[in-house]
Design a protein around this motif. Sequence first.
Motif, PDB file in Angstrom:
ATOM      1  N   ALA A  58       0.831  -1.213   0.000  1.00 22.75           N
ATOM      2  CA  ALA A  58       0.000   0.000   0.000  1.00 22.75           C
ATOM      3  C   ALA A  58       0.859   1.255   0.000  1.00 22.75           C
ATOM      4  CB  ALA A  58      -0.925  -0.004   1.215  1.00 22.75           C
ATOM      5  N   GLU A  59       1.953   1.238   0.735  1.00 21.14           N
ATOM      6  CA  GLU A  59       2.854   2.409   0.754  1.00 21.14           C
ATOM      7  C   GLU A  59       3.395   2.662  -0.641  1.00 21.14           C
ATOM      8  OE1 GLU A  59       6.446   4.246   0.151  1.00 21.14           O
ATOM      9  OE2 GLU A  59       6.562   2.080   0.449  1.00 21.14           O
ATOM     10  N   ARG A  60       3.762   1.610  -1.322  1.00 17.73           N
ATOM     11  CA  ARG A  60       4.336   1.763  -2.664  1.00 17.73           C
ATOM     12  C   ARG A  60       3.307   2.327  -3.642  1.00 17.73           C
ATOM     13  NH1 ARG A  60       8.547   3.577  -4.082  1.00 17.73           N
ATOM     14  NH2 ARG A  60       8.752   3.494  -6.306  1.00 17.73           N
ATOM     15  N   VAL A  61       2.102   1.777  -3.623  1.00 16.94           N
ATOM     16  CA  VAL A  61       1.042   2.282  -4.503  1.00 16.94           C
ATOM     17  C   VAL A  61       0.711   3.732  -4.144  1.00 16.94           C
ATOM     18  CG1 VAL A  61      -1.397   2.029  -5.137  1.00 16.94           C
ATOM     19  CG2 VAL A  61       0.067   0.009  -5.012  1.00 16.94           C
ATOM     20  N   GLY A  62       0.602   4.021  -2.858  1.00 13.41           N
ATOM     21  CA  GLY A  62       0.313   5.391  -2.425  1.00 13.41           C
ATOM     22  C   GLY A  62       1.383   6.373  -2.857  1.00 13.41           C
ATOM     23  N   TYR A  63       2.633   5.956  -2.772  1.00 14.58           N
ATOM     24  CA  TYR A  63       3.723   6.827  -3.201  1.00 14.58           C
ATOM     25  C   TYR A  63       3.647   7.094  -4.701  1.00 14.58           C
ATOM     26  CZ  TYR A  63       8.306   8.820  -3.908  1.00 14.58           C
ATOM     27  OH  TYR A  63       9.325   9.657  -4.260  1.00 14.58           O
ATOM     28  N   LEU A  64       3.371   6.063  -5.483  1.00 18.62           N
ATOM     29  CA  LEU A  64       3.235   6.241  -6.930  1.00 18.62           C
ATOM     30  C   LEU A  64       2.044   7.147  -7.265  1.00 18.62           C
ATOM     31  CD1 LEU A  64       4.083   2.613  -8.082  1.00 18.62           C
ATOM     32  CD2 LEU A  64       5.541   4.651  -8.265  1.00 18.62           C
ATOM     33  N   MET A  65       0.964   7.021  -6.501  1.00 13.96           N
ATOM     34  CA  MET A  65      -0.186   7.915  -6.692  1.00 13.96           C
ATOM     35  C   MET A  65       0.202   9.358  -6.374  1.00 13.96           C
ATOM     36  SD  MET A  65      -3.209   5.554  -5.059  1.00 13.96           S
ATOM     37  CE  MET A  65      -4.454   6.830  -5.103  1.00 13.96           C
ATOM     38  N   ALA A  66       0.989   9.562  -5.315  1.00 11.66           N
ATOM     39  CA  ALA A  66       1.424  10.911  -4.950  1.00 11.66           C
ATOM     40  C   ALA A  66       2.287  11.523  -6.049  1.00 11.66           C
ATOM     41  CB  ALA A  66       2.187  10.882  -3.625  1.00 11.66           C
ATOM     42  N   ILE A  67       3.164  10.723  -6.624  1.00  8.40           N
ATOM     43  CA  ILE A  67       4.001  11.210  -7.726  1.00  8.40           C
ATOM     44  C   ILE A  67       3.120  11.663  -8.886  1.00  8.40           C
ATOM     45  CG2 ILE A  67       5.627  10.497  -9.522  1.00  8.40           C
ATOM     46  CD1 ILE A  67       6.912   8.648  -7.414  1.00  8.40           C
ATOM     47  N   ASN A  68       2.178  10.827  -9.275  1.00 11.87           N
ATOM     48  CA  ASN A  68       1.293  11.168 -10.383  1.00 11.87           C
ATOM     49  C   ASN A  68       0.456  12.400 -10.057  1.00 11.87           C
ATOM     50  OD1 ASN A  68       0.215  10.432 -13.045  1.00 11.87           O
ATOM     51  ND2 ASN A  68      -1.685  10.183 -11.905  1.00 11.87           N
ATOM     52  N   ASN A  69      -0.062  12.469  -8.849  1.00  9.73           N
ATOM     53  CA  ASN A  69      -0.873  13.601  -8.417  1.00  9.73           C
ATOM     54  C   ASN A  69      -0.091  14.910  -8.476  1.00  9.73           C
ATOM     55  OD1 ASN A  69      -3.294  14.762  -7.132  1.00  9.73           O
ATOM     56  ND2 ASN A  69      -2.014  14.948  -5.324  1.00  9.73           N
ATOM     57  N   THR A  70       1.196  14.847  -8.206  1.00 13.22           N
ATOM     58  CA  THR A  70       2.034  16.042  -8.223  1.00 13.22           C
ATOM     59  C   THR A  70       2.474  16.415  -9.625  1.00 13.22           C
ATOM     60  OG1 THR A  70       2.851  15.567  -6.003  1.00 13.22           O
ATOM     61  CG2 THR A  70       4.190  17.040  -7.350  1.00 13.22           C
ATOM     62  N   PHE A  71       2.987  15.449 -10.383  1.00 14.11           N
ATOM     63  CA  PHE A  71       3.645  15.770 -11.642  1.00 14.11           C
ATOM     64  C   PHE A  71       2.758  15.689 -12.880  1.00 14.11           C
ATOM     65  CE2 PHE A  71       7.219  14.372  -8.873  1.00 14.11           C
ATOM     66  CZ  PHE A  71       7.718  15.648  -8.680  1.00 14.11           C
ATOM     67  N   LYS A  72       1.533  15.256 -12.731  1.00 11.69           N
ATOM     68  CA  LYS A  72       0.564  15.300 -13.832  1.00 11.69           C
ATOM     69  C   LYS A  72      -0.702  15.954 -13.279  1.00 11.69           C
ATOM     70  CE  LYS A  72      -0.310  14.357 -18.122  1.00 11.69           C
ATOM     71  NZ  LYS A  72       0.315  15.157 -19.167  1.00 11.69           N
ATOM     72  N   THR A  73      -0.536  17.199 -12.860  1.00 12.78           N
ATOM     73  CA  THR A  73      -1.605  17.914 -12.171  1.00 12.78           C
ATOM     74  C   THR A  73      -2.853  18.072 -13.021  1.00 12.78           C
ATOM     75  OG1 THR A  73      -2.127  19.851 -10.861  1.00 12.78           O
ATOM     76  CG2 THR A  73      -0.786  20.227 -12.810  1.00 12.78           C
ATOM     77  N   ARG A  74      -3.990  17.979 -12.389  1.00 10.29           N
ATOM     78  CA  ARG A  74      -5.270  18.193 -13.067  1.00 10.29           C
ATOM     79  C   ARG A  74      -6.122  19.171 -12.273  1.00 10.29           C
ATOM     80  NH1 ARG A  74      -8.626  13.501 -10.805  1.00 10.29           N
ATOM     81  NH2 ARG A  74      -7.186  12.816  -9.240  1.00 10.29           N
ATOM     82  N   PHE A  75      -5.453  20.013 -11.485  1.00  8.18           N
ATOM     83  CA  PHE A  75      -6.169  20.977 -10.656  1.00  8.18           C
ATOM     84  C   PHE A  75      -6.571  22.202 -11.459  1.00  8.18           C
ATOM     85  CE2 PHE A  75      -3.027  19.029  -7.642  1.00  8.18           C
ATOM     86  CZ  PHE A  75      -3.925  18.129  -7.115  1.00  8.18           C
ATOM     87  N   GLU A  76      -7.795  22.618 -11.257  1.00  2.74           N
ATOM     88  CA  GLU A  76      -8.289  23.827 -11.892  1.00  2.74           C
ATOM     89  C   GLU A  76      -7.415  25.004 -11.461  1.00  2.74           C
ATOM     90  OE1 GLU A  76     -12.469  26.228 -11.760  1.00  2.74           O
ATOM     91  OE2 GLU A  76     -12.550  24.047 -11.546  1.00  2.74           O
ATOM     92  N   ASP A  77      -7.103  25.881 -12.372  1.00  8.23           N
ATOM     93  CA  ASP A  77      -6.307  27.088 -12.113  1.00  8.23           C
ATOM     94  C   ASP A  77      -4.857  26.805 -11.739  1.00  8.23           C
ATOM     95  OD1 ASP A  77      -8.568  28.674 -12.629  1.00  8.23           O
ATOM     96  OD2 ASP A  77      -9.212  28.547 -10.534  1.00  8.23           O
ATOM     97  N   ALA A  78      -4.336  25.603 -12.015  1.00 13.96           N
ATOM     98  CA  ALA A  78      -2.944  25.304 -11.703  1.00 13.96           C
ATOM     99  C   ALA A  78      -1.986  25.865 -12.741  1.00 13.96           C
ATOM    100  CB  ALA A  78      -2.727  23.795 -11.569  1.00 13.96           C
ATOM    101  N   GLY A  79      -2.463  26.060 -13.967  1.00 11.76           N
ATOM    102  CA  GLY A  79      -1.607  26.600 -15.016  1.00 11.76           C
ATOM    103  C   GLY A  79      -1.221  28.044 -14.718  1.00 11.76           C
ATOM    104  N   PHE A  80       0.040  28.383 -14.920  1.00 14.11           N
ATOM    105  CA  PHE A  80       0.498  29.736 -14.604  1.00 14.11           C
ATOM    106  C   PHE A  80       0.485  30.645 -15.825  1.00 14.11           C
ATOM    107  CE2 PHE A  80       3.561  33.021 -13.293  1.00 14.11           C
ATOM    108  CZ  PHE A  80       2.979  33.375 -12.092  1.00 14.11           C
ATOM    109  N   TYR A  81       0.911  30.115 -16.971  1.00 11.01           N
ATOM    110  CA  TYR A  81       0.894  30.873 -18.225  1.00 11.01           C
ATOM    111  C   TYR A  81      -0.032  30.171 -19.209  1.00 11.01           C
ATOM    112  CZ  TYR A  81       5.220  33.065 -16.572  1.00 11.01           C
ATOM    113  OH  TYR A  81       6.153  33.735 -15.844  1.00 11.01           O
ATOM    114  N   GLU A  82      -0.876  30.928 -19.858  1.00 11.24           N
ATOM    115  CA  GLU A  82      -1.777  30.383 -20.868  1.00 11.24           C
ATOM    116  C   GLU A  82      -0.977  29.683 -21.970  1.00 11.24           C
ATOM    117  OE1 GLU A  82      -5.507  29.687 -22.561  1.00 11.24           O
ATOM    118  OE2 GLU A  82      -5.234  30.934 -20.779  1.00 11.24           O
ATOM    119  N   GLY A  83      -1.336  28.440 -22.263  1.00 13.22           N
ATOM    120  CA  GLY A  83      -0.701  27.703 -23.342  1.00 13.22           C
ATOM    121  C   GLY A  83       0.694  27.192 -23.048  1.00 13.22           C
ATOM    122  N   ARG A  84       1.172  27.337 -21.822  1.00 18.51           N
ATOM    123  CA  ARG A  84       2.506  26.840 -21.446  1.00 18.51           C
ATOM    124  C   ARG A  84       2.353  25.727 -20.416  1.00 18.51           C
ATOM    125  NH1 ARG A  84       6.359  30.662 -23.474  1.00 18.51           N
ATOM    126  NH2 ARG A  84       5.150  31.575 -25.155  1.00 18.51           N
TER     127      ARG A  84
END
Length: 151
Positions: A58-84
């Motif tokens: 579970a720790e391993r799966v959770g860690y991999l989920m955390a990596i994905n959650n951080t580095f492939k963000t899908r949060f609204e308004d997370a983009g800093f520059y339009e189109g970048r």
Amino acid sequence: MQAQLYGMAFWENLNTIVQREKMQDRDVFFHAILKNLGIEKGKPFAPTAKQEELLIKAERVGYLMAINNTFKTRFEDAGFYEGRRWYVALINSPDQIQTTYGELFERASWFHEAIGSTYAVKLDAPGRGSVCLGQYEDANGHGFDGVSTPT
């Protein structure tokens, strides 16, 4: 601050923190989840061998989920520059609460990438303080792998 712990060391460290720290109102449901995993304030953490095996997985799966959650963000308004592909690393508000939900994944993303937050590092406009940015993909949307440098 210490390096990320893995396997049972992660769970043992988490138990130490639960035992040491005061439970915050925003964390009561985390404590409920941890209780089902054998980590409960004021009680010993003594998983069986089978439970340890499951906790390590579970720790391993959770860690991999955390990596994905951080580095492939899908949060609204997370983009800093339009189109970048520059993203605001600290997307959650300092109290980690919105009107209709708690910022669970936003909180997890930030704490995976960094640690702690204050109003001074969560700016929405120019002024006193700072904003943290991150870039995790190239111009084509391919994630950086850290292995090679573009030519």
